[in-house]
Design a protein around this motif. Structure first.
Motif, PDB file in Angstrom:
ATOM      1  N   PRO A  31      77.646  10.638  67.017  1.00 25.88           N
ATOM      2  CA  PRO A  31      76.504  11.416  66.509  1.00 25.88           C
ATOM      3  C   PRO A  31      75.699  10.730  65.407  1.00 25.88           C
ATOM      4  CG  PRO A  31      78.411  12.822  66.795  1.00 25.88           C
ATOM      5  CD  PRO A  31      78.879  11.418  67.047  1.00 25.88           C
ATOM      6  N   VAL A  32      76.329  10.212  64.397  1.00 26.33           N
ATOM      7  CA  VAL A  32      75.594   9.609  63.275  1.00 26.33           C
ATOM      8  C   VAL A  32      74.892   8.334  63.724  1.00 26.33           C
ATOM      9  CG1 VAL A  32      75.809   8.558  60.986  1.00 26.33           C
ATOM     10  CG2 VAL A  32      77.079  10.647  61.526  1.00 26.33           C
ATOM     11  N   ILE A  33      75.602   7.488  64.440  1.00 24.79           N
ATOM     12  CA  ILE A  33      75.007   6.229  64.898  1.00 24.79           C
ATOM     13  C   ILE A  33      73.900   6.505  65.911  1.00 24.79           C
ATOM     14  CG2 ILE A  33      75.453   4.077  66.140  1.00 24.79           C
ATOM     15  CD1 ILE A  33      78.200   4.048  64.744  1.00 24.79           C
ATOM     16  N   GLY A  34      74.128   7.468  66.790  1.00 24.86           N
ATOM     17  CA  GLY A  34      73.093   7.833  67.753  1.00 24.86           C
ATOM     18  C   GLY A  34      71.835   8.336  67.077  1.00 24.86           C
ATOM     19  N   ALA A  35      71.981   9.142  66.036  1.00 23.56           N
ATOM     20  CA  ALA A  35      70.820   9.661  65.300  1.00 23.56           C
ATOM     21  C   ALA A  35      70.073   8.528  64.602  1.00 23.56           C
ATOM     22  CB  ALA A  35      71.267  10.712  64.287  1.00 23.56           C
ATOM     23  N   ILE A  36      70.816   7.601  64.012  1.00 25.44           N
ATOM     24  CA  ILE A  36      70.185   6.450  63.351  1.00 25.44           C
ATOM     25  C   ILE A  36      69.464   5.584  64.379  1.00 25.44           C
ATOM     26  CG2 ILE A  36      70.648   4.299  62.097  1.00 25.44           C
ATOM     27  CD1 ILE A  36      72.949   5.867  60.668  1.00 25.44           C
ATOM     28  N   ALA A  37      70.122   5.338  65.514  1.00 29.37           N
ATOM     29  CA  ALA A  37      69.510   4.523  66.571  1.00 29.37           C
ATOM     30  C   ALA A  37      68.231   5.174  67.093  1.00 29.37           C
ATOM     31  CB  ALA A  37      70.507   4.304  67.708  1.00 29.37           C
ATOM     32  N   ASP A  38      68.254   6.500  67.293  1.00 32.62           N
ATOM     33  CA  ASP A  38      67.044   7.205  67.740  1.00 32.62           C
ATOM     34  C   ASP A  38      65.940   7.109  66.695  1.00 32.62           C
ATOM     35  OD1 ASP A  38      67.331   8.079  70.354  1.00 32.62           O
ATOM     36  OD2 ASP A  38      68.333   9.935  69.776  1.00 32.62           O
ATOM     37  N   PHE A  39      66.297   7.225  65.418  1.00 34.13           N
ATOM     38  CA  PHE A  39      65.314   7.115  64.337  1.00 34.13           C
ATOM     39  C   PHE A  39      64.672   5.725  64.350  1.00 34.13           C
ATOM     40  CE2 PHE A  39      64.336   5.809  59.967  1.00 34.13           C
ATOM     41  CZ  PHE A  39      63.363   6.749  59.655  1.00 34.13           C
ATOM     42  N   LEU A  40      65.509   4.687  64.443  1.00 34.09           N
ATOM     43  CA  LEU A  40      64.988   3.314  64.456  1.00 34.09           C
ATOM     44  C   LEU A  40      64.164   3.050  65.715  1.00 34.09           C
ATOM     45  CD1 LEU A  40      68.090   1.402  63.045  1.00 34.09           C
ATOM     46  CD2 LEU A  40      65.943   1.966  61.856  1.00 34.09           C
ATOM     47  N   TYR A  41      64.612   3.588  66.852  1.00 39.59           N
ATOM     48  CA  TYR A  41      63.827   3.440  68.074  1.00 39.59           C
ATOM     49  C   TYR A  41      62.458   4.112  67.913  1.00 39.59           C
ATOM     50  CZ  TYR A  41      61.792   4.033  72.581  1.00 39.59           C
ATOM     51  OH  TYR A  41      60.876   4.027  73.600  1.00 39.59           O
ATOM     52  N   GLY A  42      62.424   5.273  67.272  1.00 40.31           N
ATOM     53  CA  GLY A  42      61.160   5.968  67.028  1.00 40.31           C
ATOM     54  C   GLY A  42      60.183   5.116  66.234  1.00 40.31           C
ATOM     55  N   ILE A  43      60.705   4.413  65.236  1.00 39.39           N
ATOM     56  CA  ILE A  43      59.850   3.499  64.451  1.00 39.39           C
ATOM     57  C   ILE A  43      59.326   2.394  65.353  1.00 39.39           C
ATOM     58  CG2 ILE A  43      59.842   1.796  62.583  1.00 39.39           C
ATOM     59  CD1 ILE A  43      61.886   3.646  61.143  1.00 39.39           C
ATOM     60  N   TRP A  44      60.216   1.799  66.144  1.00 37.28           N
ATOM     61  CA  TRP A  44      59.805   0.743  67.077  1.00 37.28           C
ATOM     62  C   TRP A  44      58.745   1.276  68.051  1.00 37.28           C
ATOM     63  CZ3 TRP A  44      58.618  -3.605  69.120  1.00 37.28           C
ATOM     64  CH2 TRP A  44      58.493  -3.737  70.495  1.00 37.28           C
ATOM     65  N   ALA A  45      58.991   2.439  68.630  1.00 36.09           N
ATOM     66  CA  ALA A  45      58.062   3.002  69.616  1.00 36.09           C
ATOM     67  C   ALA A  45      56.691   3.254  68.991  1.00 36.09           C
ATOM     68  CB  ALA A  45      58.631   4.291  70.209  1.00 36.09           C
ATOM     69  N   ASP A  46      56.679   3.712  67.745  1.00 40.97           N
ATOM     70  CA  ASP A  46      55.412   3.965  67.074  1.00 40.97           C
ATOM     71  C   ASP A  46      54.635   2.685  66.786  1.00 40.97           C
ATOM     72  OD1 ASP A  46      55.891   6.697  67.090  1.00 40.97           O
ATOM     73  OD2 ASP A  46      56.639   6.748  65.025  1.00 40.97           O
ATOM     74  N   TRP A  47      55.331   1.592  66.616  1.00 44.39           N
ATOM     75  CA  TRP A  47      54.690   0.321  66.245  1.00 44.39           C
ATOM     76  C   TRP A  47      54.585  -0.693  67.373  1.00 44.39           C
ATOM     77  CZ3 TRP A  47      52.233  -1.017  61.804  1.00 44.39           C
ATOM     78  CH2 TRP A  47      52.310  -0.100  60.758  1.00 44.39           C
ATOM     79  N   ARG A  48      55.162  -0.427  68.533  1.00 45.76           N
ATOM     80  CA  ARG A  48      55.246  -1.461  69.565  1.00 45.76           C
ATOM     81  C   ARG A  48      53.884  -1.938  70.062  1.00 45.76           C
ATOM     82  NH1 ARG A  48      54.687  -0.419  75.084  1.00 45.76           N
ATOM     83  NH2 ARG A  48      54.353   1.785  75.480  1.00 45.76           N
ATOM     84  N   LEU A  49      52.935  -1.040  70.169  1.00 41.86           N
ATOM     85  CA  LEU A  49      51.608  -1.463  70.638  1.00 41.86           C
ATOM     86  C   LEU A  49      50.978  -2.425  69.639  1.00 41.86           C
ATOM     87  CD1 LEU A  49      50.337   1.948  72.041  1.00 41.86           C
ATOM     88  CD2 LEU A  49      51.155  -0.035  73.338  1.00 41.86           C
ATOM     89  N   PHE A  50      51.033  -2.085  68.377  1.00 39.44           N
ATOM     90  CA  PHE A  50      50.491  -2.956  67.334  1.00 39.44           C
ATOM     91  C   PHE A  50      51.224  -4.296  67.320  1.00 39.44           C
ATOM     92  CE2 PHE A  50      50.862  -4.589  62.991  1.00 39.44           C
ATOM     93  CZ  PHE A  50      49.527  -4.837  62.704  1.00 39.44           C
ATOM     94  N   LEU A  51      52.553  -4.248  67.370  1.00 35.99           N
ATOM     95  CA  LEU A  51      53.360  -5.474  67.292  1.00 35.99           C
ATOM     96  C   LEU A  51      53.155  -6.395  68.487  1.00 35.99           C
ATOM     97  CD1 LEU A  51      56.678  -3.976  65.873  1.00 35.99           C
ATOM     98  CD2 LEU A  51      54.995  -5.380  64.652  1.00 35.99           C
ATOM     99  N   THR A  52      52.717  -5.849  69.603  1.00 32.59           N
ATOM    100  CA  THR A  52      52.457  -6.673  70.788  1.00 32.59           C
ATOM    101  C   THR A  52      50.964  -6.968  70.957  1.00 32.59           C
ATOM    102  OG1 THR A  52      52.468  -4.718  72.222  1.00 32.59           O
ATOM    103  CG2 THR A  52      54.550  -5.929  71.989  1.00 32.59           C
ATOM    104  N   GLY A  53      50.169  -6.684  69.914  1.00 37.97           N
ATOM    105  CA  GLY A  53      48.746  -7.031  69.927  1.00 37.97           C
ATOM    106  C   GLY A  53      47.885  -6.162  70.817  1.00 37.97           C
ATOM    107  N   ARG A  54      48.275  -4.930  71.019  1.00 35.23           N
ATOM    108  CA  ARG A  54      47.521  -4.035  71.890  1.00 35.23           C
ATOM    109  C   ARG A  54      46.809  -2.959  71.081  1.00 35.23           C
ATOM    110  NH1 ARG A  54      51.674  -2.165  76.123  1.00 35.23           N
ATOM    111  NH2 ARG A  54      49.850  -1.407  77.209  1.00 35.23           N
ATOM    112  N   PRO A  55      45.813  -2.317  71.681  1.00 33.57           N
ATOM    113  CA  PRO A  55      45.126  -1.221  70.983  1.00 33.57           C
ATOM    114  C   PRO A  55      46.066  -0.033  70.778  1.00 33.57           C
ATOM    115  CG  PRO A  55      43.927  -1.880  72.981  1.00 33.57           C
ATOM    116  CD  PRO A  55      45.233  -2.603  72.984  1.00 33.57           C
ATOM    117  N   ASP A  56      45.623   0.926  69.982  1.00 35.16           N
ATOM    118  CA  ASP A  56      46.452   2.110  69.747  1.00 35.16           C
ATOM    119  C   ASP A  56      46.527   2.965  71.021  1.00 35.16           C
ATOM    120  OD1 ASP A  56      44.206   3.898  69.889  1.00 35.16           O
ATOM    121  OD2 ASP A  56      43.796   3.535  67.777  1.00 35.16           O
ATOM    122  N   LEU A  57      47.457   3.914  71.014  1.00 31.73           N
ATOM    123  CA  LEU A  57      47.725   4.724  72.207  1.00 31.73           C
ATOM    124  C   LEU A  57      46.500   5.506  72.667  1.00 31.73           C
ATOM    125  CD1 LEU A  57      49.689   5.701  74.350  1.00 31.73           C
ATOM    126  CD2 LEU A  57      50.536   7.395  72.721  1.00 31.73           C
ATOM    127  N   ALA A  58      45.770   6.082  71.721  1.00 33.00           N
ATOM    128  CA  ALA A  58      44.583   6.860  72.094  1.00 33.00           C
ATOM    129  C   ALA A  58      43.569   5.986  72.837  1.00 33.00           C
ATOM    130  CB  ALA A  58      43.947   7.488  70.860  1.00 33.00           C
TER     131      ALA A  58
END
Length: 174
Positions: free
Chosen positions: A117-144
């Motif tokens: 549970p604790v590690i899964g919650a941390i992993a989901d939190f970190l994945y959320g950060i990655w998902a929010d930034w992946r377009l920017f980090l790969t040089g793409r426009p924002d989601l909208a």
């Protein structure tokens, strides 16, 4: 692991159907075929699948992506977070997708700790950060912007009314 990110949605596949109509894949991965990092992961997973068909790969960036055939996950939602569909129609998202795919491909140890549970919650939190930034980090426009451009492109394709004017067209108008 039962977690809040697993939801059941109506899908053409259900456990009530005869076994012969259930798909041969164990999980259907919805991925962004325009994301270079996503493609690296998908190519790795395809090699690990080795043609066994355990994982069905669906490119959500393809113009023919059909949300109804893929757990009802619309393009914008699929672009925001990774999703997968199980043969019974259950929708899985976030780190749970990786946990399930790696387990199906015989590499469950890679994501085994995310079952805690604790590690899964941390992993989901970190994945959320990655998902929010992946377009920017790969040089793409924002989601909208991506969603708007896709909608415009698909509208032009279906309405057959949008096209670039060439020099001959411009000469005729003057």
């Amino acid at each position: 692991m039962s977690s809040p990110q697993i939801q059941s949605h109506g899908c053409n596949n259900s456990l009530d159907q005869p076994l012969s109509t259930l798909p041969s894949w164990k999980i259907k991965l919805l991925y962004d075929g325009q994301c270079p990092l996503c493609l690296r992961e998908v190519n790795f997973l395809k090699k690990r699948d080795a043609g066994r068909g355990l994982v069905a790969f669906v490119d959500i960036a393809a113009d023919d992506y059909n949300p109804q055939a893929d757990g009802g996950v619309d393009y914008e939602t699929a672009m925001g977070r990774i999703h997968a569909v199980l043969p019974d129609g259950t929708l899985v998202k976030n780190i749970e997708v990786f946990h399930r795919i790696y387990e199906i491909l015989g590499m469950g140890w890679v994501y085994a700790a995310t079952s805690l549970p604790v590690i899964g919650a941390i992993a989901d939190f970190l994945y959320g950060i990655w998902a929010d930034w992946r377009l920017f980090l790969t040089g793409r426009p924002d989601l909208a912007t991506i969603v708007r451009e896709r909608s415009s492109r698909l509208a032009c394709k279906t309405q057959s009314r949008c096209r670039l004017m060439d020099e001959d067209d411009q000469g005729e108008r003057t």
